[in-house]
Design a protein around this motif. Sequence first.
Motif, mmCIF file in Angstrom:
data_model
loop_
_atom_site.group_PDB
_atom_site.id
_atom_site.type_symbol
_atom_site.label_atom_id
_atom_site.label_comp_id
_atom_site.label_asym_id
_atom_site.label_seq_id
_atom_site.Cartn_x
_atom_site.Cartn_y
_atom_site.Cartn_z
ATOM 1 N N VAL A 136 0.851 -1.193 0.000
ATOM 2 C CA VAL A 136 0.000 0.000 0.000
ATOM 3 C C VAL A 136 0.883 1.237 0.000
ATOM 4 O O VAL A 136 1.828 1.316 0.769
ATOM 5 N N LYS A 137 0.498 2.188 -0.845
ATOM 6 C CA LYS A 137 1.236 3.460 -0.834
ATOM 7 C C LYS A 137 0.414 4.472 -0.041
ATOM 8 O O LYS A 137 -0.786 4.599 -0.232
ATOM 9 N N GLY A 138 1.069 5.185 0.839
ATOM 10 C CA GLY A 138 0.364 6.210 1.615
ATOM 11 C C GLY A 138 -0.484 5.581 2.710
ATOM 12 O O GLY A 138 -0.313 4.414 3.059
ATOM 13 N N PRO A 156 -4.321 4.739 3.473
ATOM 14 C CA PRO A 156 -5.697 4.735 2.966
ATOM 15 C C PRO A 156 -6.679 5.066 4.083
ATOM 16 O O PRO A 156 -6.364 4.874 5.257
ATOM 17 N N THR A 198 -10.347 1.718 -0.413
ATOM 18 C CA THR A 198 -9.216 2.514 -0.922
ATOM 19 C C THR A 198 -7.928 1.709 -0.803
ATOM 20 O O THR A 198 -7.083 1.741 -1.706
ATOM 21 N N LEU A 199 -7.792 0.978 0.296
ATOM 22 C CA LEU A 199 -6.596 0.151 0.485
ATOM 23 C C LEU A 199 -6.484 -0.894 -0.621
ATOM 24 O O LEU A 199 -5.431 -1.064 -1.232
ATOM 25 N N ARG A 200 -7.603 -1.578 -0.910
ATOM 26 C CA ARG A 200 -7.573 -2.632 -1.946
ATOM 27 C C ARG A 200 -7.265 -2.061 -3.317
ATOM 28 O O ARG A 200 -6.561 -2.675 -4.120
ATOM 29 N N ALA A 201 -7.793 -0.876 -3.572
ATOM 30 C CA ALA A 201 -7.597 -0.280 -4.902
ATOM 31 C C ALA A 201 -6.139 0.131 -5.109
ATOM 32 O O ALA A 201 -5.682 0.216 -6.247
ATOM 33 N N SER A 202 -5.379 0.377 -4.025
ATOM 34 C CA SER A 202 -4.025 0.909 -4.181
ATOM 35 C C SER A 202 -2.945 -0.163 -4.077
ATOM 36 O O SER A 202 -1.763 0.149 -4.052
ATOM 37 N N LEU A 203 -3.337 -1.439 -3.998
ATOM 38 C CA LEU A 203 -2.338 -2.490 -3.781
ATOM 39 C C LEU A 203 -1.403 -2.656 -4.987
ATOM 40 O O LEU A 203 -1.843 -2.723 -6.127
ATOM 41 N N ASP A 204 -0.106 -2.754 -4.706
ATOM 42 C CA ASP A 204 0.889 -2.966 -5.759
ATOM 43 C C ASP A 204 2.045 -3.758 -5.144
ATOM 44 O O ASP A 204 2.751 -3.228 -4.305
ATOM 45 N N ARG A 238 -0.544 -6.566 -7.345
ATOM 46 C CA ARG A 238 -1.880 -7.117 -7.128
ATOM 47 C C ARG A 238 -1.708 -8.477 -6.477
ATOM 48 O O ARG A 238 -0.828 -9.245 -6.857
#
Lengths: 293, 157
Positions: free
Chosen positions: B71-73, B75, B80-86, B88
């Motif tokens: 997670v960046k930043g 959430p 929001t946490l799931r959408a920002s995962l990198d 995947r």
Amino acid sequence: MDRNLRYILGLLPHGIGSELSGLDPPSADELRLRVGGACTLLAGGKRYILRSRVSRAELSSAFIKMCGGSVYSHRDTICRGFIALPGGIRVGLCGSAVTENENITAVADISSLCVRIPHDIKGVGEPVCRLLREKSGGVLVYSPPGVGKTTLLRSVIIRLGSASPPTDIAVIDTRGELGASLPAYLSVDLLSGYPRGAGIESATRTLSPKLIVCDEIGGSTSECQSIIEANNCGVPLLASAHASSVAELLHRPGIAMLCEAGVFSNLVGIKRSTGHDYLYSVTPVVREKTLCK
Amino acid sequence: MQIRIVGCLLILAAGTVTALILRREATARLTQLDGFISLLRYIRACIASYNTPIDRILASCDAEILKKCGVKGVPKDIDTLRASLDPRPEAEVASTLSSFASEFGTGFRDEQLRSLDYHISRLESLRAPMADSTEKRKRLVTALCLSGAAAIAIFLI
């Protein structure tokens, strides 16, 4: 558009939100949402009936958003019929109660939400401030619901907390409404979510306040008893209660108990004129026999 | 001759570095799964102790845990946490997180704790097979890279 209304719009179902944005009402006071029924808006003394309807799923989704995606963290207030949002917004709710030994342990299938939007009215409460400055004892503010008791208490807190010299005030914010948007520079200790009796006891023992403020007392005699026990310390108490007259106020056993115990020296009734100015009527409390209007 | 030896050493070095990078990628998904397990445990502890709302839980979470999750930043909610995962997450891990997100925040404390216990145990059950396959993959990429580099080096010489 009012800042609080703009915040609420972001939480509402799309249809209702769009319709309200289109209306752009001045000074919205209350928004009612009902599953499958008429949704209404009270603004500027006028009641608007909205065309949009809200489904159960939409209302449920709006409710979860209002809880910040964390319904579990609002359980206590949900079981008492409301949730408190930032900015002093209070959302009344009803649905299907789950009970245990006649106590509500959960509320399921939310079917109605009543969003009350507060407005800061600057400069109110001077008569109450004067009574408190005279150090004549505690003050109980009363009126029917919706007149502005909480707005008045907040204004008194701001006036006395920012005066020169400031008064050290402990605010027992049981319902999360009093402390909303109080400026940070005030000489105020905020006891958020504390039950009134426990909050007063904690404040008097540990915070050395010169004034204690709490909202909507008189719910039960046990609560009033704990307030009396905690208040035997000489610190004046400023509080509010629902009633339309002194007689109706003193008809409530808890309030009568508090007056007899000397917690309050003055009862201040408030009304709002058509121009939204506050009108005050001050009744001194005489122990054993109290003046009634 | 000297140039060839230098070339062979460079090829071996490249093979080693490639092996290290591929091993790190192989462990990334396992590290991410460990991060999710730690995150759900932390969420559970906050709810069990203080009924803390999710935005405050995530704001107070150790940055290392969020970094492990990818997670960046910071959430403000689970979606929001799931959408920002990198990167995947793996399909099964993603499905477990999706199930968790759909239930989270909709009920009271006991229900949330039960849901968290269920999803933590589901993630933990995915860990052993993933650890096993990660080890195998690491050994495979190490062997392939080093042997490939060695073969090229020998060919050059």
